[in-house]
Design an enzyme around this catalytic site. Structure first.
Site, short mmCIF file in Angstrom:
data_model
loop_
_atom_site.label_atom_id
_atom_site.label_comp_id
_atom_site.label_asym_id
_atom_site.label_seq_id
_atom_site.Cartn_x
_atom_site.Cartn_y
_atom_site.Cartn_z
N HIS A 11 11.02 8.74 13.73
CA HIS A 11 9.92 7.83 13.41
C HIS A 11 8.59 8.60 13.34
O HIS A 11 7.68 8.38 14.14
CB HIS A 11 9.84 6.69 14.44
CG HIS A 11 9.14 5.48 13.88
ND1 HIS A 11 9.46 4.19 14.25
CD2 HIS A 11 8.12 5.34 12.97
CE1 HIS A 11 8.69 3.33 13.61
NE2 HIS A 11 7.87 4.01 12.83
N ARG A 70 0.83 -1.21 0.00
CA ARG A 70 0.00 0.00 0.00
C ARG A 70 0.86 1.26 0.00
O ARG A 70 0.65 2.18 -0.78
CB ARG A 70 -0.91 0.01 1.23
CG ARG A 70 -1.93 -1.11 1.31
CD ARG A 70 -2.73 -0.95 2.59
NE ARG A 70 -3.71 -1.99 2.80
CZ ARG A 70 -3.48 -3.12 3.48
NH1 ARG A 70 -2.27 -3.33 3.99
NH2 ARG A 70 -4.41 -4.02 3.65
N ASP A 100 13.84 7.57 8.71
CA ASP A 100 12.79 7.82 9.70
C ASP A 100 12.78 6.73 10.77
O ASP A 100 12.11 6.89 11.79
CB ASP A 100 11.42 7.89 9.02
CG ASP A 100 10.30 8.29 9.98
OD1 ASP A 100 10.53 9.21 10.79
OD2 ASP A 100 9.22 7.67 9.94
N GLU A 119 15.49 2.10 18.27
CA GLU A 119 14.82 3.35 18.58
C GLU A 119 14.51 3.48 20.07
O GLU A 119 14.16 2.49 20.70
CB GLU A 119 13.52 3.45 17.76
CG GLU A 119 13.76 3.49 16.27
CD GLU A 119 12.47 3.52 15.46
OE1 GLU A 119 11.38 3.64 16.07
OE2 GLU A 119 12.55 3.41 14.23
N ARG A 178 11.04 -0.13 8.54
CA ARG A 178 11.54 -0.50 9.86
C ARG A 178 13.06 -0.46 9.80
O ARG A 178 13.67 -0.82 8.78
CB ARG A 178 11.08 -1.90 10.26
CG ARG A 178 9.61 -1.98 10.67
CD ARG A 178 9.39 -1.31 12.01
NE ARG A 178 8.05 -1.50 12.53
CZ ARG A 178 7.05 -0.63 12.40
NH1 ARG A 178 7.26 0.49 11.72
NH2 ARG A 178 5.87 -0.87 12.93
#
Length: 316
Positions: A282, A157, A259, A264, A235
């Site tokens: 993110h 998508r 990002d 993280e 990811r």
């Protein structure tokens, strides 16, 4: 909305405030920190029948086993790589996520990172703020985006939404995934190294998890080459981060817009120090509109579950 105010559920980790407030109006909430001692959970918490968490927290097997009555996990994310899906299936626990509603915002950020990285926008901003331009420093020339061969790694998508945005400016759009997408209008490249060699820019939009961990490795970065750029809104685990740092430091690729990261919110100091790298915390889905839509979808899935109705966006 079903009368579910007595149903105990766990919020696992920090959630979006609007979602927290709406959950508190619907259910009996027990907040559990992501780093909580699961062996020390009170009995009332162990009675929880549903769990809600952010995608970066997910639901490992340990939290499922700490909640013996758990029936459902509502994930505030499209990615579910931090959920032990196989363990959930074995336990008969349903899992839902929030697809579609965040597609446009993540795609927008991917395009923004592409331009920011290739056109040196972040580095030039820092130069102006530091007064260097006023002191006579001339910014280095950058590359152009128009006419570039843009490779989409993962044509789901979000990958399709990125491709649609870039169609007017790209010289060519090509993609790599496990298999060709039947109705895709773009060139499919089956071999990942051939895909990287054919791309001027790679935008990573594939799902995370064990199957894609380290997919973008040193060999693929070398195939992208010293004039190539990479953008990742997927990811952090999809890219071998050590290999990426080395390729950037040695100028074996030209730059990166990131990002997401492996650990993280911790970002390697080497990446922070590089001017050819644009970093985001993110933020792919982090707009007011999308976070509300994601929360509403989590709530709709929970309402359906509480009412014994079909789930709207089941993963399993």
């Amino acid at each position: 909305m079903p009368d579910s105010t007595s149903i105990p559920i766990v919020t696992f980790g920090t959630l979006y405030p609007y979602l927290n407030e709406a959950l508190a109006q619907r259910f009996a909430i027990h907040a559990v920190a992501a780093d909580a001692d699961l062996d020390a959970l009170p009995d009332a918490v162990r009675e929880a029948r549903a769990l809600v968490s952010f995608g970066t927290v997910g639901a490992p097997a340990a939290i499922m086993d700490a909640l013996p009555r758990l029936e459902m996990i509502g994930l505030f994310s499209v990615g579910y790589d931090k959920v032990d899906v196989h363990h959930a299936q074995a336990r008969g626990i349903r899992v839902t996520n929030t697809p579609d509603v965040l597609t446009d915002d993540v795609a927008d950020l991917a395009v923004g990172l592409l331009y920011a990285t290739v056109r040196n926008i972040a580095a030039n901003d820092r130069m102006v703020r530091a007064g260097e331009w006023a002191q006579g420093v001339r910014p280095a020339l950058c590359r152009r985006v128009t006419g570039k061969r843009i490779g989409i790694l993962g044509l789901g998508r979000i990958g399709r939404a990125i491709a649609r945005r870039l169609e007017p400016v790209a010289g060519e759009i090509l993609y790599h995934s496990r298999r060709a997408v039947v109705d895709a209008a773009y060139r499919y490249v089956a071999d990942p190294l051939d895909f990287a060699r054919a791309s001027d820019v790679i935008i990573v939009a594939t799902s995370g998890g064990p199957e894609t961990r380290g997919l973008v490795d040193a060999a693929m970065l070398d195939a992208l080459g010293p004039e190539g750029f990479i953008v990742n809104i997927s990811r952090g685990s999809v890219i071998d981060e050590d290999a990426l740092v080395a390729a950037l430091a040695e100028r074996r690729i030209a730059g990166a817009g990131l990002d997401v990261f492996v650990d993280e919110p911790h970002v390697p100091e080497a990446l922070i120090a590089m001017h050819q790298v644009v970093l985001q915390p993110h933020q792919g889905s982090a707009t007011v509109e999308t976070r509300k839509a994601m929360a509403d979808l989590v709530l709709a899935n929970l309402d359906a579950w509480a009412a014994g109705e079909p789930l709207l966006t089941p993963v399993v």
